[in-house]
Design a protein around this motif. Structure first.
Motif, PDB file in Angstrom:
ATOM      1  N   GLY A  25     -12.927  -5.792 -15.903  1.00  0.00           N
ATOM      2  CA  GLY A  25     -11.738  -6.470 -16.019  1.00  0.00           C
ATOM      3  C   GLY A  25     -12.188  -7.550 -15.362  1.00  0.00           C
ATOM      4  O   GLY A  25     -13.005  -7.565 -14.283  1.00  0.00           O
ATOM      5  N   PHE A  26     -11.608  -8.916 -15.179  1.00  0.00           N
ATOM      6  CA  PHE A  26     -11.284 -10.510 -14.531  1.00  0.00           C
ATOM      7  C   PHE A  26     -10.936  -9.180 -13.250  1.00  0.00           C
ATOM      8  O   PHE A  26     -10.132  -8.616 -13.225  1.00  0.00           O
ATOM      9  N   GLN A  27     -11.745 -10.409 -12.004  1.00  0.00           N
ATOM     10  CA  GLN A  27     -11.162  -9.636 -11.057  1.00  0.00           C
ATOM     11  C   GLN A  27     -11.037 -11.255 -10.798  1.00  0.00           C
ATOM     12  O   GLN A  27     -11.672 -12.286  -9.869  1.00  0.00           O
ATOM     13  N   PRO A  28      -9.668 -11.880  -9.956  1.00  0.00           N
ATOM     14  CA  PRO A  28      -9.313 -13.246  -9.413  1.00  0.00           C
ATOM     15  C   PRO A  28      -9.428 -13.336  -8.295  1.00  0.00           C
ATOM     16  O   PRO A  28     -10.028 -12.658  -7.568  1.00  0.00           O
ATOM     17  N   HIS A  29     -10.386 -14.356  -8.391  1.00  0.00           N
ATOM     18  CA  HIS A  29     -11.023 -15.002  -6.377  1.00  0.00           C
ATOM     19  C   HIS A  29      -9.814 -14.787  -5.327  1.00  0.00           C
ATOM     20  O   HIS A  29      -9.237 -15.122  -4.865  1.00  0.00           O
ATOM     21  N   ASP A  30      -8.320 -16.068  -6.138  1.00  0.00           N
ATOM     22  CA  ASP A  30      -7.275 -16.101  -5.525  1.00  0.00           C
ATOM     23  C   ASP A  30      -6.000 -15.125  -5.432  1.00  0.00           C
ATOM     24  O   ASP A  30      -5.343 -15.129  -6.386  1.00  0.00           O
ATOM     25  N   GLY A  31      -7.092 -13.541  -5.755  1.00  0.00           N
ATOM     26  CA  GLY A  31      -6.159 -12.873  -5.867  1.00  0.00           C
ATOM     27  C   GLY A  31      -4.107 -12.638  -5.646  1.00  0.00           C
ATOM     28  O   GLY A  31      -3.716 -11.645  -6.689  1.00  0.00           O
ATOM     29  N   GLN A  32      -3.793 -12.877  -4.074  1.00  0.00           N
ATOM     30  CA  GLN A  32      -2.872 -12.561  -3.608  1.00  0.00           C
ATOM     31  C   GLN A  32      -1.923 -13.216  -4.327  1.00  0.00           C
ATOM     32  O   GLN A  32      -0.443 -12.836  -4.734  1.00  0.00           O
ATOM     33  N   LYS A  33      -2.049 -14.596  -5.680  1.00  0.00           N
ATOM     34  CA  LYS A  33      -1.555 -14.713  -6.645  1.00  0.00           C
ATOM     35  C   LYS A  33      -0.649 -14.779  -7.671  1.00  0.00           C
ATOM     36  O   LYS A  33       0.077 -14.655  -8.310  1.00  0.00           O
ATOM     37  N   TRP A  34      -2.039 -13.837  -8.473  1.00  0.00           N
ATOM     38  CA  TRP A  34      -1.231 -12.569  -9.627  1.00  0.00           C
ATOM     39  C   TRP A  34      -0.794 -11.510  -9.084  1.00  0.00           C
ATOM     40  O   TRP A  34      -0.806 -11.047  -8.077  1.00  0.00           O
ATOM     41  N   ILE A  35      -0.119 -10.786 -10.410  1.00  0.00           N
ATOM     42  CA  ILE A  35       0.305 -10.037 -11.118  1.00  0.00           C
ATOM     43  C   ILE A  35      -1.037  -9.216 -11.360  1.00  0.00           C
ATOM     44  O   ILE A  35      -1.088  -9.088 -12.088  1.00  0.00           O
ATOM     45  N   LYS A  36      -1.577  -8.232 -10.848  1.00  0.00           N
ATOM     46  CA  LYS A  36      -3.107  -7.799 -11.277  1.00  0.00           C
ATOM     47  C   LYS A  36      -2.700  -6.419 -12.079  1.00  0.00           C
ATOM     48  O   LYS A  36      -2.539  -5.180 -11.588  1.00  0.00           O
ATOM     49  N   LEU A  37      -2.406  -6.107 -13.810  1.00  0.00           N
ATOM     50  CA  LEU A  37      -2.352  -5.118 -14.307  1.00  0.00           C
ATOM     51  C   LEU A  37      -3.326  -5.147 -15.458  1.00  0.00           C
ATOM     52  O   LEU A  37      -3.251  -4.705 -16.373  1.00  0.00           O
ATOM     53  N   ASN A  38      -4.460  -5.074 -15.004  1.00  0.00           N
ATOM     54  CA  ASN A  38      -5.694  -5.214 -15.659  1.00  0.00           C
ATOM     55  C   ASN A  38      -6.329  -4.649 -15.725  1.00  0.00           C
ATOM     56  O   ASN A  38      -7.645  -4.352 -16.581  1.00  0.00           O
ATOM     57  N   THR A  39      -6.848  -3.751 -14.479  1.00  0.00           N
ATOM     58  CA  THR A  39      -8.077  -2.646 -14.325  1.00  0.00           C
ATOM     59  C   THR A  39      -7.922  -1.681 -13.932  1.00  0.00           C
ATOM     60  O   THR A  39      -8.133  -0.864 -13.379  1.00  0.00           O
ATOM     61  N   ASN A  40      -6.820  -1.056 -13.606  1.00  0.00           N
ATOM     62  CA  ASN A  40      -5.540  -0.042 -13.769  1.00  0.00           C
ATOM     63  C   ASN A  40      -6.022   0.296 -12.302  1.00  0.00           C
ATOM     64  O   ASN A  40      -6.179   1.703 -12.059  1.00  0.00           O
ATOM     65  N   GLU A  41      -5.717  -0.613 -11.375  1.00  0.00           N
ATOM     66  CA  GLU A  41      -5.635  -0.156  -9.983  1.00  0.00           C
ATOM     67  C   GLU A  41      -4.037   0.441  -9.652  1.00  0.00           C
ATOM     68  O   GLU A  41      -3.537   0.431 -10.066  1.00  0.00           O
ATOM     69  N   ASN A  42      -4.087   1.220  -8.296  1.00  0.00           N
ATOM     70  CA  ASN A  42      -3.515   2.237  -7.586  1.00  0.00           C
ATOM     71  C   ASN A  42      -2.669   0.237  -7.134  1.00  0.00           C
ATOM     72  O   ASN A  42      -3.454  -0.337  -6.064  1.00  0.00           O
ATOM     73  N   PRO A  43      -1.541   0.546  -7.348  1.00  0.00           N
ATOM     74  CA  PRO A  43      -0.912  -0.594  -6.579  1.00  0.00           C
ATOM     75  C   PRO A  43      -0.423  -0.708  -4.807  1.00  0.00           C
ATOM     76  O   PRO A  43      -0.113  -1.406  -3.793  1.00  0.00           O
ATOM     77  N   TYR A  44      -0.243   1.104  -4.895  1.00  0.00           N
ATOM     78  CA  TYR A  44      -0.175   0.979  -3.322  1.00  0.00           C
ATOM     79  C   TYR A  44      -1.814   1.083  -2.260  1.00  0.00           C
ATOM     80  O   TYR A  44      -2.524   1.236  -3.205  1.00  0.00           O
ATOM     81  N   PRO A  45      -1.038   0.873  -1.407  1.00  0.00           N
ATOM     82  CA  PRO A  45      -2.865   1.434  -0.123  1.00  0.00           C
ATOM     83  C   PRO A  45      -3.238   3.005  -0.521  1.00  0.00           C
ATOM     84  O   PRO A  45      -2.686   3.445  -0.700  1.00  0.00           O
ATOM     85  N   PRO A  46      -4.982   3.088  -0.212  1.00  0.00           N
ATOM     86  CA  PRO A  46      -4.876   3.829   0.116  1.00  0.00           C
ATOM     87  C   PRO A  46      -3.823   5.059   1.145  1.00  0.00           C
ATOM     88  O   PRO A  46      -3.408   4.468   1.853  1.00  0.00           O
ATOM     89  N   SER A  47      -4.190   6.020   1.676  1.00  0.00           N
ATOM     90  CA  SER A  47      -3.747   6.682   3.150  1.00  0.00           C
ATOM     91  C   SER A  47      -4.288   6.098   3.989  1.00  0.00           C
ATOM     92  O   SER A  47      -4.810   5.255   4.608  1.00  0.00           O
ATOM     93  N   PRO A  48      -3.305   6.311   4.834  1.00  0.00           N
ATOM     94  CA  PRO A  48      -3.220   5.216   6.227  1.00  0.00           C
ATOM     95  C   PRO A  48      -4.093   6.577   6.832  1.00  0.00           C
ATOM     96  O   PRO A  48      -5.503   5.920   7.953  1.00  0.00           O
ATOM     97  N   LYS A  49      -4.672   7.384   6.654  1.00  0.00           N
ATOM     98  CA  LYS A  49      -5.619   8.531   7.234  1.00  0.00           C
ATOM     99  C   LYS A  49      -7.159   8.773   6.901  1.00  0.00           C
ATOM    100  O   LYS A  49      -8.065   8.842   7.220  1.00  0.00           O
TER     101      LYS A  49
END
Ligand code: PLP
Length: 358
Positions: A25-49
């Motif tokens: 799936g396409f990984q844009p380099h200006d990642g911050q500007k896109w709403i990225k709903l194309n590769t089933n990544e998690n919208p939340y950060p990983p556990s702080p631990k």
């Protein structure tokens, strides 16, 4: 092309020359500007631990990196075994579940032999088969999402079942998976990349059937796609075979630390899963009100078909609004879109954009 280049090309194995590379799936380099709903990544950060564990492993000057990591990823194996209720000898930790799939094909299917997969499902199985010189038999799904034309006995070396299915989101129930396991002469690989978002999984079938292997990933449900951590759950004989094949230092030190911390922080994990599933069910219902047909999904994505069955048109409209989703060009799926479930805010923006596109 010079003579030297020709010599190199003709030295390639013919199946490698002939094969088409897998297209991620396409990984844009200006990642911050896109709403990225194309590769089933998690919208939340990983556990702080997880972050703390990585920093701890790294140390103030990165001294730990001088030394090779633990070859079997023992601590991560122990954490996974505890979580899934199996002995450590039943678990292998891999550099992404893609490495599990790769090792399975190399372990079980030789050149000229056959494996099977569902169409549609994860096309990377076919890429790995092409590298190995293995034939692929595709099974379609019927209108009730059951496997069409399944023989009484499937004699190929591996059957890959993606459950929940990607990109459709539907699941195969445990009785169906058990029946398939019983009919396979070779091994049945249940690719459970999305099982953490579902209510059922096939882990106990690994103990009931000696030919079942379950593959998992921390990429989606644990928000660690960037770390490359996956695992296999299988009988010790299968795990021992996979251990011979994998890269001996397949997980780096930071990934091993991350894996342990992620698997141990089930409280954080569950809260993320719950948010994503709630958002998924809300978003699916909202699209339904716009007369989209949405398949019942147990993953962190949905497959949605717009009323005019023109998936490409909606894809283009969303793309123009800097929202990335996945459109598959092939005939079977071109009428729809796979949309990953992001945060509630991201999905509200996507819904608003879909309304505007009309
Ligand atoms: C994402 C995905 C994988 C790959 O997972 P990694 O652990 O990131 O390699 C495997 N199978 C399916 C069905 C997937 O969607």
């Amino acid at each position: 092309m010079g003579e030297q280049d020709k010599k190199v090309i003709s030295a390639l194995r013919p199946n490698i020359s002939a094969m088409v590379a897998y297209v991620p799936g396409f990984q844009p380099h200006d990642g911050q500007k896109w709403i990225k709903l194309n590769t089933n990544e998690n919208p939340y950060p990983p556990s702080p631990k997880v972050v703390a564990a990585i920093l701890h492993e790294l140390g103030p000057v990165g001294d730990s990196l001088r030394q090779y990591p633990d070859p079997p990823s023992s601590a991560a194996r122990a954490a996974a075994a505890k979580l899934y209720g199996v002995d450590e000898s039943w678990v292998m930790i891999a550099n992404g579940s893609d490495e599990v799939l790769n090792c399975l094909i190399r372990a079980f299917a030789g050149e000229g032999e056959e494996l099977a997969m569902i169409q549609p499902s994860y096309s990377y199985y076919a890429t790995l088969a092409a590298i190995q010189g293995v034939q692929v038999r595709m099974f379609n799904l019927d209108k009730d999402w059951q496997i069409e034309g399944l023989p009484e006995r499937y004699r190929g070396k591996i059957f890959f079942l993606t459950s929940p299915n990607a990109p459709l989101g539907i699941t195969f129930n445990k009785a169906t998976i058990a029946d398939l396991a019983a009919r396979c002469d070779g091994i049945l690989v249940v690719d459970e990349a999305y099982a953490d978002f579902a209510d059922e999984n096939a882990i106990d079938l690994v103990e009931q059937f000696d030919n079942v292997v379950v593959s998992r990933t921390l990429s989606k449900s644990y928000a660690l796609a960037g770390m490359r951590i996956g695992l296999a759950i299988a009988r010790p004989e299968v795990i021992a075979a996979l251990d011979k094949i994998r890269d001996h230092y397949n997980l780096d030190r930071l990934a091993q630390a991350a894996a342990v911390a992620a698997l141990e922080d089930q409280v954080y994990f569950r809260s993320c899963i719950e948010k994503i599933c709630t958002t998924r069910d809300w978003f699916a219902a909202a699209l339904g009100k716009l007369h989209y047909s949405v398949l019942p999904s147990k993953g962190n994505f949905i497959f949605a078909i717009p009323p005019d069955r023109d998936g490409r048109r909606i894809y283009d409209g969303l793309y123009a609004r800097k929202i990335l989703v996945r459109h598959f060009g092939d005939g079977l799926l071109a009428h729809g879109l796979r949309i990953s479930i992001g945060s509630r805010e991201e999905m509200e923006s996507a819904l608003q954009a879909i309304r505007e596109i009309g």
